[in-house]
Design a protein around this motif. Structure first.
Motif, PDB file in Angstrom:
ATOM      1  N   UNK A 203       1.487   9.136  -6.322  1.00 39.66           N
ATOM      2  CA  UNK A 203       1.942  10.500  -6.043  1.00 39.66           C
ATOM      3  C   UNK A 203       3.040  10.915  -7.027  1.00 39.66           C
ATOM      4  N   UNK A 204       3.957   9.997  -7.299  1.00 43.65           N
ATOM      5  CA  UNK A 204       5.055  10.255  -8.236  1.00 43.65           C
ATOM      6  C   UNK A 204       4.503  10.569  -9.628  1.00 43.65           C
ATOM      7  N   UNK A 205       3.549   9.770 -10.072  1.00 44.58           N
ATOM      8  CA  UNK A 205       2.961   9.971 -11.398  1.00 44.58           C
ATOM      9  C   UNK A 205       2.237  11.314 -11.478  1.00 44.58           C
ATOM     10  N   UNK A 206       1.510  11.664 -10.428  1.00 41.58           N
ATOM     11  CA  UNK A 206       0.830  12.962 -10.402  1.00 41.58           C
ATOM     12  C   UNK A 206       1.839  14.105 -10.449  1.00 41.58           C
ATOM     13  N   UNK A 207       2.888  14.002  -9.649  1.00 44.99           N
ATOM     14  CA  UNK A 207       3.902  15.057  -9.563  1.00 44.99           C
ATOM     15  C   UNK A 207       4.607  15.278 -10.897  1.00 44.99           C
ATOM     16  N   UNK A 208       4.857  14.195 -11.633  1.00 41.05           N
ATOM     17  CA  UNK A 208       5.631  14.292 -12.871  1.00 41.05           C
ATOM     18  C   UNK A 208       4.769  14.213 -14.134  1.00 41.05           C
ATOM     19  N   UNK A 209       3.447  14.218 -13.966  1.00 37.46           N
ATOM     20  CA  UNK A 209       2.543  14.239 -15.117  1.00 37.46           C
ATOM     21  C   UNK A 209       2.552  12.970 -15.942  1.00 37.46           C
ATOM     22  N   UNK A 210       2.754  11.834 -15.277  1.00 37.56           N
ATOM     23  CA  UNK A 210       2.743  10.548 -15.968  1.00 37.56           C
ATOM     24  C   UNK A 210       1.363   9.908 -15.815  1.00 37.56           C
TER      25      UNK A 210
ATOM     26  N   UNK B  36       0.809  -1.221   0.000  1.00 39.10           N
ATOM     27  CA  UNK B  36       0.000   0.000   0.000  1.00 39.10           C
ATOM     28  C   UNK B  36       0.847   1.279   0.000  1.00 39.10           C
ATOM     29  N   UNK B  37       1.968   1.272   0.722  1.00 35.74           N
ATOM     30  CA  UNK B  37       2.851   2.435   0.727  1.00 35.74           C
ATOM     31  C   UNK B  37       3.505   2.627  -0.641  1.00 35.74           C
ATOM     32  N   UNK B  38       3.964   1.538  -1.259  1.00 36.18           N
ATOM     33  CA  UNK B  38       4.547   1.639  -2.598  1.00 36.18           C
ATOM     34  C   UNK B  38       3.524   2.199  -3.586  1.00 36.18           C
ATOM     35  N   UNK B  39       2.282   1.724  -3.470  1.00 33.18           N
ATOM     36  CA  UNK B  39       1.228   2.156  -4.388  1.00 33.18           C
ATOM     37  C   UNK B  39       0.942   3.651  -4.226  1.00 33.18           C
ATOM     38  N   UNK B  40       0.861   4.095  -2.985  1.00 27.90           N
ATOM     39  CA  UNK B  40       0.620   5.518  -2.718  1.00 27.90           C
ATOM     40  C   UNK B  40       1.758   6.374  -3.277  1.00 27.90           C
ATOM     41  N   UNK B  41       2.991   5.933  -3.068  1.00 28.58           N
ATOM     42  CA  UNK B  41       4.152   6.671  -3.579  1.00 28.58           C
ATOM     43  C   UNK B  41       4.167   6.689  -5.107  1.00 28.58           C
ATOM     44  N   UNK B  42       3.815   5.567  -5.717  1.00 27.47           N
ATOM     45  CA  UNK B  42       3.771   5.467  -7.176  1.00 27.47           C
ATOM     46  C   UNK B  42       2.742   6.442  -7.747  1.00 27.47           C
TER      47      UNK B  42
ATOM     48  N   UNK C  23      -2.819  -3.393 -27.281  1.00 30.61           N
ATOM     49  CA  UNK C  23      -3.411  -2.182 -27.854  1.00 30.61           C
ATOM     50  C   UNK C  23      -2.654  -0.919 -27.449  1.00 30.61           C
ATOM     51  N   UNK C  24      -2.393  -0.771 -26.197  1.00 30.96           N
ATOM     52  CA  UNK C  24      -1.779   0.453 -25.712  1.00 30.96           C
ATOM     53  C   UNK C  24      -0.538   0.116 -24.893  1.00 30.96           C
ATOM     54  N   UNK C  25       0.588   0.001 -25.572  1.00 25.46           N
ATOM     55  CA  UNK C  25       1.852  -0.327 -24.916  1.00 25.46           C
ATOM     56  C   UNK C  25       2.285   0.864 -24.059  1.00 25.46           C
ATOM     57  N   UNK C  26       2.733   0.605 -22.846  1.00 28.94           N
ATOM     58  CA  UNK C  26       3.196   1.722 -22.010  1.00 28.94           C
ATOM     59  C   UNK C  26       4.535   2.255 -22.506  1.00 28.94           C
ATOM     60  N   UNK C  27       4.808   3.507 -22.167  1.00 31.59           N
ATOM     61  CA  UNK C  27       6.110   4.101 -22.473  1.00 31.59           C
ATOM     62  C   UNK C  27       7.132   3.704 -21.416  1.00 31.59           C
ATOM     63  N   UNK C  28       6.646   3.408 -20.214  1.00 38.65           N
ATOM     64  CA  UNK C  28       7.555   3.092 -19.130  1.00 38.65           C
ATOM     65  C   UNK C  28       6.964   2.138 -18.119  1.00 38.65           C
ATOM     66  N   UNK C  29       7.848   1.503 -17.372  1.00 37.70           N
ATOM     67  CA  UNK C  29       7.482   0.638 -16.258  1.00 37.70           C
ATOM     68  C   UNK C  29       8.176   1.205 -15.022  1.00 37.70           C
ATOM     69  N   UNK C  30       7.397   1.524 -13.998  1.00 33.53           N
ATOM     70  CA  UNK C  30       7.932   2.098 -12.770  1.00 33.53           C
ATOM     71  C   UNK C  30       7.930   1.058 -11.659  1.00 33.53           C
ATOM     72  N   UNK C  31       9.025   1.005 -10.915  1.00 31.95           N
ATOM     73  CA  UNK C  31       9.141   0.133  -9.752  1.00 31.95           C
ATOM     74  C   UNK C  31       9.654   0.968  -8.590  1.00 31.95           C
ATOM     75  N   UNK C  32       9.295   0.568  -7.372  1.00 27.54           N
ATOM     76  CA  UNK C  32       9.784   1.293  -6.206  1.00 27.54           C
ATOM     77  C   UNK C  32      11.313   1.241  -6.181  1.00 27.54           C
TER      78      UNK C  32
END
Length: 183
Positions: free
Chosen positions: A38-45, A30-36, A80-89
């Motif tokens: 938040x990170x995406x929101x902060x960096x516009x991902x 749950x902490x990793x998910x929250x950080x992920x 159909x929609x390949x991601x540009x990136x994969x994020x890991x903690x």
């Protein structure tokens, strides 16, 4: 760690989260998910999918159903929609086994997908891969150290007369004993 230059604002990303199920890890995912998020929101991902394995070791990909589903989707030609990136903690969440880490990251990168750790300080450019391999080697060593420590502790318990798990032999009774205290 800011996202690499290849992950521009609006880039579609997936996340992979994992914990190994230790006594104090019930809040890890749950902490990793929250950080992920938040990170995406902060960096516009644009976080479109998150794959989660709870209480699964990083020593192997066997039994890590979400990880294997993610790899299957990433390698599917009809995605159909390949991601540009994969994020890991961090890269240890991806894999603690050196060959698995190298193999699966190569498969993902061959499809043009950027892999980014939110916490491992990996520089951009050619030398970033050298740093990444060193981190992967350190993650693999952590597994070996933990294995040695657990074996040592179990051997010590047996030398002090305690059974190593399971049921006592027929005719014997087991008693639970508290050995030390949790911090």
């Amino acid at each position: 760690m800011p996202p690499p230059q290849q992950l521009l604002q609006g880039s579609i990303v997936w996340g992979y989260l994992r914990d190994s199920g230790g006594d104090s890890q019930e809040q890890s995912v749950p902490q990793q998910k929250e950080e992920l998020q938040s990170y995406c929101e902060k960096h516009g991902l644009a976080l479109s999918d998150t794959f989660i394995d709870v209480a699964k070791t990083g020593r192997t990909v066997t039994g890590r159903d979400s990880f294997n589903d993610m790899i299957e989707l990433l390698t599917c030609s009809s995605l159909d929609l390949k991601p540009d990136g994969l994020l890991v903690w961090n890269l240890a969440r991806f894999s603690r086994e050196l060959d698995d880490a190298s193999y699966y990251k190569a498969i993902i990168r061959k499809r043009g997908i950027v892999i980014h750790s939110l916490t491992d300080p990996i520089p951009e450019g050619d030398y970033g891969r050298v740093v990444e391999v060193i981190i992967d080697i350190a993650n693999a060593e952590k597994i070996r150290q933990t294995s040695r420590d657990v074996k040592r502790a179990l051997q010590l318990m047996v030398r002090h007369g305690f059974a190593h798990g399971g049921f006592p032999p027929r005719g014997y009774k087991s008693d639970s004993v508290v050995i030390g205290k949790k911090r």
